[in-house]
Design a protein around this motif. Structure first.
Motif, PDB file in Angstrom:
ATOM      1  N   GLY A   1       0.832  -1.195   0.000  1.00 18.54           N
ATOM      2  CA  GLY A   1       0.000   0.000   0.000  1.00 18.54           C
ATOM      3  C   GLY A   1       0.867   1.245   0.000  1.00 18.54           C
ATOM      4  O   GLY A   1       2.075   1.178  -0.223  1.00 18.54           O
ATOM      5  N   THR A   2       0.244   2.391   0.282  1.00 19.05           N
ATOM      6  CA  THR A   2       0.930   3.680   0.157  1.00 19.05           C
ATOM      7  C   THR A   2       0.905   4.456   1.467  1.00 19.05           C
ATOM      8  O   THR A   2      -0.148   4.587   2.095  1.00 19.05           O
ATOM      9  CB  THR A   2       0.269   4.519  -0.949  1.00 19.05           C
ATOM     10  N   LEU A   3       2.066   4.972   1.835  1.00 18.28           N
ATOM     11  CA  LEU A   3       2.178   5.957   2.917  1.00 18.28           C
ATOM     12  C   LEU A   3       2.429   7.283   2.231  1.00 18.28           C
ATOM     13  O   LEU A   3       3.401   7.437   1.490  1.00 18.28           O
ATOM     14  CB  LEU A   3       3.347   5.619   3.852  1.00 18.28           C
ATOM     15  N   ASP A   4       1.539   8.230   2.450  1.00 19.67           N
ATOM     16  CA  ASP A   4       1.604   9.491   1.716  1.00 19.67           C
ATOM     17  C   ASP A   4       1.601  10.670   2.680  1.00 19.67           C
ATOM     18  O   ASP A   4       1.232  10.536   3.848  1.00 19.67           O
ATOM     19  CB  ASP A   4       0.414   9.596   0.757  1.00 19.67           C
ATOM     20  N   VAL A   5       2.000  11.826   2.181  1.00 19.50           N
ATOM     21  CA  VAL A   5       1.976  13.080   2.933  1.00 19.50           C
ATOM     22  C   VAL A   5       1.208  14.101   2.117  1.00 19.50           C
ATOM     23  O   VAL A   5       0.983  13.911   0.921  1.00 19.50           O
ATOM     24  CB  VAL A   5       3.403  13.583   3.233  1.00 19.50           C
ATOM     25  N   ASP A   6       0.819  15.194   2.785  1.00 22.21           N
ATOM     26  CA  ASP A   6      -0.009  16.153   2.051  1.00 22.21           C
ATOM     27  C   ASP A   6       0.754  17.344   1.486  1.00 22.21           C
ATOM     28  O   ASP A   6       0.216  18.093   0.694  1.00 22.21           O
ATOM     29  CB  ASP A   6      -1.194  16.614   2.905  1.00 22.21           C
ATOM     30  N   THR A   7       2.017  17.547   1.866  1.00 22.41           N
ATOM     31  CA  THR A   7       2.831  18.608   1.265  1.00 22.41           C
ATOM     32  C   THR A   7       4.266  18.128   1.098  1.00 22.41           C
ATOM     33  O   THR A   7       4.731  17.255   1.821  1.00 22.41           O
ATOM     34  CB  THR A   7       2.853  19.902   2.112  1.00 22.41           C
ATOM     35  N   ASN A   8       4.985  18.741   0.164  1.00 21.95           N
ATOM     36  CA  ASN A   8       6.382  18.373  -0.075  1.00 21.95           C
ATOM     37  C   ASN A   8       7.290  18.732   1.089  1.00 21.95           C
ATOM     38  O   ASN A   8       8.403  18.243   1.185  1.00 21.95           O
ATOM     39  CB  ASN A   8       6.906  19.036  -1.351  1.00 21.95           C
ATOM     40  N   SER A   9       6.853  19.603   2.005  1.00 24.80           N
ATOM     41  CA  SER A   9       7.694  19.982   3.139  1.00 24.80           C
ATOM     42  C   SER A   9       7.574  18.996   4.304  1.00 24.80           C
ATOM     43  O   SER A   9       8.333  19.081   5.263  1.00 24.80           O
ATOM     44  CB  SER A   9       7.344  21.397   3.610  1.00 24.80           C
ATOM     45  N   ASP A  10       6.634  18.069   4.228  1.00 23.31           N
ATOM     46  CA  ASP A  10       6.513  17.056   5.278  1.00 23.31           C
ATOM     47  C   ASP A  10       7.738  16.152   5.253  1.00 23.31           C
ATOM     48  O   ASP A  10       8.306  15.889   4.202  1.00 23.31           O
ATOM     49  CB  ASP A  10       5.252  16.219   5.087  1.00 23.31           C
ATOM     50  N   GLN A  11       8.128  15.667   6.433  1.00 25.88           N
ATOM     51  CA  GLN A  11       9.359  14.892   6.548  1.00 25.88           C
ATOM     52  C   GLN A  11       9.101  13.488   7.062  1.00 25.88           C
ATOM     53  O   GLN A  11       8.185  13.261   7.834  1.00 25.88           O
ATOM     54  CB  GLN A  11      10.338  15.569   7.511  1.00 25.88           C
ATOM     55  N   ILE A  12       9.967  12.590   6.650  1.00 26.06           N
ATOM     56  CA  ILE A  12      10.086  11.285   7.288  1.00 26.06           C
ATOM     57  C   ILE A  12      11.468  11.278   7.921  1.00 26.06           C
ATOM     58  O   ILE A  12      12.479  11.319   7.222  1.00 26.06           O
ATOM     59  CB  ILE A  12       9.913  10.128   6.300  1.00 26.06           C
ATOM     60  N   GLN A  13      11.489  11.313   9.243  1.00 21.46           N
ATOM     61  CA  GLN A  13      12.729  11.380  10.008  1.00 21.46           C
ATOM     62  C   GLN A  13      12.990  10.001  10.614  1.00 21.46           C
ATOM     63  O   GLN A  13      12.174   9.501  11.375  1.00 21.46           O
ATOM     64  CB  GLN A  13      12.617  12.412  11.123  1.00 21.46           C
ATOM     65  N   VAL A  14      14.134   9.428  10.277  1.00 22.63           N
ATOM     66  CA  VAL A  14      14.477   8.089  10.766  1.00 22.63           C
ATOM     67  C   VAL A  14      15.764   8.193  11.574  1.00 22.63           C
ATOM     68  O   VAL A  14      16.800   8.570  11.030  1.00 22.63           O
ATOM     69  CB  VAL A  14      14.653   7.090   9.604  1.00 22.63           C
ATOM     70  N   GLY A  15      15.676   7.869  12.861  1.00 24.76           N
ATOM     71  CA  GLY A  15      16.845   7.943  13.725  1.00 24.76           C
ATOM     72  C   GLY A  15      17.070   9.321  14.284  1.00 24.76           C
ATOM     73  O   GLY A  15      18.162   9.864  14.232  1.00 24.76           O
ATOM     74  N   LEU A  16      16.044   9.918  14.849  1.00 26.50           N
ATOM     75  CA  LEU A  16      16.142  11.241  15.458  1.00 26.50           C
ATOM     76  C   LEU A  16      16.579  11.059  16.909  1.00 26.50           C
ATOM     77  O   LEU A  16      15.768  10.789  17.786  1.00 26.50           O
ATOM     78  CB  LEU A  16      14.792  11.954  15.384  1.00 26.50           C
ATOM     79  N   GLY A  17      17.886  11.128  17.155  1.00 26.42           N
ATOM     80  CA  GLY A  17      18.398  11.024  18.511  1.00 26.42           C
ATOM     81  C   GLY A  17      18.514   9.607  19.053  1.00 26.42           C
ATOM     82  O   GLY A  17      18.957   9.400  20.165  1.00 26.42           O
TER      83      GLY A  17
END
Length: 170
Positions: free
Chosen positions: A56-72
């Protein structure tokens, strides 16, 4: 570390997805999960958060949205069998390894990630980012740059007919 397997039966929308500890698998079941802010796989120091997407699909609503992996902390994102991140004209900015954290993204078994840009090994001298694209049909499409090692350590691997496309790299 707990394990959560979630089977979707509709196309939901949420503001934010945070995974702080444990193993989470989203079987999207051919549906789309839309977020209006960000996906953060941001474990507490000393813990590990993992998100696996299939079918399936994981989507966001704007190009400025982020997927952050390994934050701290240590975070993993796997985009696998028939899964897509980013659809249509709105694609997230992917950041792996930020704020001295360690972030790993694996795209395999025909998974596809469409992003506005990707940064592997983003911020913090102690942070690391790893991106692997492996297997037939596995693809990372970046409408912007695919950047490896801004301040932290970054590694990008493309193997076994996986592909990466971008409008620039460094």
């Amino acid at each position: 570390n707990n394990t959560y397997d979630i089977l979707f039966s509709t196309s939901p929308a949420n503001l934010l997805l945070d995974i702080e500890n444990g193993n989470v698998t989203f079987d999207l079941n051919a549906f789309t999960y839309t977020l209006t802010s960000a996906v953060r796989i941001k474990p507490v120091s000393g813990q590990t958060g993992r998100l696996t997407l299939i079918d399936g699909t994981l989507d966001v609503d704007t190009n400025s949205d982020q997927i952050q992996v390994g934050l701290g902390g240590t975070g993993f994102l796997t985009v696998s069998t028939n899964a897509v991140v980013g659809a249509g004209g709105t694609n997230p900015f992917i950041i792996l390894g930020l704020s001295d954290g360690d972030g790993t993204m694996t795209i395999n078994n025909g998974g596809v990630v469409n992003s506005s840009a990707a940064s592997v090994g983003n911020t913090g001298a102690l942070g690391t980012g790893v991106a692997t694209v492996t297997g037939l049909g596995s693809t990372s499409n970046n409408s912007g740059q695919f950047i490896v090692g801004i301040q932290g350590t970054g590694t990008g691997t493309v193997q076994n007919t996986g592909t990466v496309a971008s409008n620039g790299s460094s």
